[in-house]
Design a protein around this motif. Structure first.
Motif, short mmCIF file in Angstrom:
data_model
loop_
_atom_site.label_atom_id
_atom_site.label_comp_id
_atom_site.label_asym_id
_atom_site.label_seq_id
_atom_site.Cartn_x
_atom_site.Cartn_y
_atom_site.Cartn_z
N ASN A 9 7.91 -32.95 -17.42
CA ASN A 9 6.59 -32.81 -18.04
C ASN A 9 6.33 -34.04 -18.91
O ASN A 9 6.90 -34.18 -19.98
CB ASN A 9 6.57 -31.53 -18.89
CG ASN A 9 5.27 -31.36 -19.65
OD1 ASN A 9 4.28 -32.03 -19.37
ND2 ASN A 9 5.28 -30.45 -20.62
N LYS A 11 3.71 -34.78 -20.46
CA LYS A 11 2.77 -34.47 -21.57
C LYS A 11 1.67 -35.53 -21.64
O LYS A 11 1.25 -36.08 -20.61
CB LYS A 11 3.52 -34.33 -22.89
CG LYS A 11 4.68 -33.34 -22.80
CD LYS A 11 5.15 -32.86 -24.13
CE LYS A 11 6.43 -32.06 -23.94
NZ LYS A 11 6.75 -31.18 -25.04
N HIS A 95 2.14 -23.20 -20.78
CA HIS A 95 3.06 -23.96 -21.63
C HIS A 95 2.80 -23.59 -23.09
O HIS A 95 1.66 -23.35 -23.49
CB HIS A 95 2.85 -25.47 -21.41
CG HIS A 95 3.92 -26.30 -22.04
ND1 HIS A 95 3.94 -26.57 -23.39
CD2 HIS A 95 5.02 -26.90 -21.52
CE1 HIS A 95 5.01 -27.31 -23.67
NE2 HIS A 95 5.68 -27.52 -22.54
N GLU A 167 11.26 -21.20 -21.94
CA GLU A 167 11.29 -22.29 -22.91
C GLU A 167 11.14 -21.73 -24.32
O GLU A 167 10.02 -21.45 -24.77
CB GLU A 167 10.12 -23.24 -22.66
CG GLU A 167 10.12 -23.87 -21.29
CD GLU A 167 9.35 -25.19 -21.33
OE1 GLU A 167 9.98 -26.23 -21.15
OE2 GLU A 167 8.13 -25.16 -21.56
N ALA A 171 12.87 -24.70 -29.35
CA ALA A 171 13.70 -25.75 -28.72
C ALA A 171 12.86 -26.87 -28.11
O ALA A 171 13.40 -27.91 -27.73
CB ALA A 171 14.58 -25.12 -27.64
N ILE A 172 11.54 -26.66 -28.02
CA ILE A 172 10.71 -27.67 -27.34
C ILE A 172 10.42 -28.85 -28.26
O ILE A 172 9.82 -28.69 -29.33
CB ILE A 172 9.38 -27.04 -26.85
CG1 ILE A 172 9.67 -25.94 -25.83
CG2 ILE A 172 8.47 -28.10 -26.24
CD1 ILE A 172 8.46 -25.22 -25.34
N GLY A 173 10.90 -30.00 -27.85
CA GLY A 173 10.64 -31.23 -28.59
C GLY A 173 11.33 -31.32 -29.93
O GLY A 173 11.02 -32.18 -30.75
N GLY A 206 13.92 -24.65 -20.22
CA GLY A 206 13.32 -25.84 -20.83
C GLY A 206 13.43 -25.78 -22.34
O GLY A 206 13.38 -24.71 -22.96
N GLY A 207 13.58 -26.96 -22.94
CA GLY A 207 13.69 -27.05 -24.40
C GLY A 207 14.78 -28.03 -24.76
O GLY A 207 15.95 -27.68 -24.79
N SER A 208 14.36 -29.32 -24.96
CA SER A 208 15.28 -30.37 -25.41
C SER A 208 16.46 -30.61 -24.47
O SER A 208 17.55 -30.97 -24.92
CB SER A 208 15.78 -30.09 -26.83
OG SER A 208 14.71 -30.16 -27.74
N VAL A 209 16.25 -30.39 -23.16
CA VAL A 209 17.33 -30.67 -22.20
C VAL A 209 17.57 -32.17 -22.13
O VAL A 209 16.64 -32.96 -22.03
CB VAL A 209 16.97 -30.15 -20.79
CG1 VAL A 209 18.04 -30.56 -19.78
CG2 VAL A 209 16.79 -28.64 -20.79
N LEU A 227 13.02 -27.51 -16.92
CA LEU A 227 11.73 -28.13 -17.22
C LEU A 227 12.00 -29.07 -18.39
O LEU A 227 12.44 -28.63 -19.46
CB LEU A 227 10.68 -27.07 -17.57
CG LEU A 227 9.31 -27.57 -18.00
CD1 LEU A 227 8.70 -28.52 -16.97
CD2 LEU A 227 8.36 -26.39 -18.23
N VAL A 228 11.80 -30.35 -18.15
CA VAL A 228 12.25 -31.38 -19.09
C VAL A 228 11.04 -32.14 -19.62
O VAL A 228 10.23 -32.64 -18.83
CB VAL A 228 13.21 -32.35 -18.36
CG1 VAL A 228 13.74 -33.41 -19.31
CG2 VAL A 228 14.35 -31.59 -17.70
N GLY A 229 10.92 -32.25 -20.92
CA GLY A 229 9.81 -33.00 -21.51
C GLY A 229 10.24 -34.42 -21.83
O GLY A 229 10.27 -35.31 -20.97
N GLY A 230 10.60 -34.65 -23.08
CA GLY A 230 10.90 -36.00 -23.57
C GLY A 230 11.85 -36.80 -22.68
O GLY A 230 11.60 -37.98 -22.40
C1 PEP Z 1 8.48 -29.21 -22.35
O1 PEP Z 1 7.56 -29.96 -22.59
O2 PEP Z 1 8.28 -28.24 -21.62
C2 PEP Z 1 9.79 -29.48 -22.93
C3 PEP Z 1 10.77 -28.68 -22.63
O3 PEP Z 1 9.90 -30.56 -23.75
P1 PEP Z 1 11.27 -31.18 -24.34
O4 PEP Z 1 12.24 -31.31 -23.21
O5 PEP Z 1 10.88 -32.49 -24.92
O6 PEP Z 1 11.78 -30.21 -25.37
#
Ligand code: PEP
Length: 246
Positions: A9, A11, A95, A167, A171-173, A206-209, A227-230
């Motif tokens: 993701n 973003k 989300h 998620e 834990a997200i971001g 998902g969440g800071s993986v 599900l991976v963000g950053g």
């Molecule tokens: C996300 O945006 O869904 C997410 C999990 O972000 P992050 O990996 O940066 O925590």
């Protein structure tokens, strides 16, 4: 057997050039024969450029949001048909940033989920509890309730055809990743909620993986990817994470 999936993701980051470059780097280094599906979720305005950069690759593309409406006078919105037209296969729905910052309630999330499936997109339904809800032992009620709202709208069979991403909001971001045991406990509760029909449904964490936490998370029996963000904004780090889902 369920093929694991890892989605990135992006973003609201980047510009056309950085998005194309990142997609091209992933396409160049991705081994299409690995038994994992990679999906990237760029901002709407970069979808066409990303799709072009991935032309010869099996990496799938999705959007981060969808309108619940099919079309018409909805200024600023993007319909499912438009996403299909751009070559999307997936779309994020619900989300936590959409729920929290843009006031999307469970009913709206369910309508968006329905709109996605109507045009043949696979929704990635995001669910998760806040820190306060976890501290008050409400995690499973919150997560099962968010999924139940979608089941009420589209039926269990249709939810089982989608992807669900657990998620935890805390834990997200934040850099604070759930422990594999915490994540597995929630994934197991989701699997139980779906019953036999959900035996093969892909459930993501998902969440800071990051690459250093992904292996243990992905090894849990009810976790089928992430599900991976950053960490999806850096090609090598993301590729390392995706490979760990094999
Ligand atoms: C996300 O945006 O869904 C997410 C999990 O972000 P992050 O990996 O940066 O925590």
């Amino acid at each position: 057997m369920t093929k694991p999936l890892v989605a990135g993701n992006w973003k609201m980051h980047g510009n056309t050039e950085t998005a194309s470059n990142l997609a091209a780097q992933l396409a160049e280094q991705w081994n299409d024969h690995l038994p994992v599906e990679m999906v990237i979720l760029p901002p709407f305005v970069h979808l066409a450029a990303v799709k072009a950069a991935l032309a010869k690759s099996t990496i799938a593309v999705g959007a981060q949001n969808i309108s619940q409406h099919e079309g018409g006078a909805y200024t600023g919105e993007t319909s499912g048909e438009m996403l299909v037209d751009l070559g999307c296969d997936y779309v994020l729905v619900g989300h936590s940033e959409r729920r929290e910052l843009f006031g999307e309630c469970s009913a709206t999330v369910a309508e968006k989920f329905k709109a996605a499936q109507k045009v043949g997109l696979t929704p990635i339904l995001c669910v998760g509890e806040s820190l306060q809800q976890r501290q008050q032992q409400q995690t499973l009620d919150v997560v099962n309730g968010q999924i139940a709202a979608v089941i009420d709208c589209v039926g269990l069979h249709n939810v089982c055809r989608a992807v669900i991403a657990y998620e935890p909001v805390w834990a997200i971001g934040t850099g604070e990743v759930a422990s594999p045991q915490q994540a597995q406990q929630v994934h197991s509760a989701i699997r139980t909620q779906l019953g036999d029909a959900g035996a093969d449904t892909r459930l993501l964490y998902g969440g800071s993986v990051k690459a250093n936490s992904a292996a243990e998370l992905f090894a849990q029996s009810d976790i089928n990817g992430g599900l991976v963000g950053g960490a999806s904004l850096e090609a090598q780090e993301f590729l390392n994470i995706v490979k760990l889902a094999e």
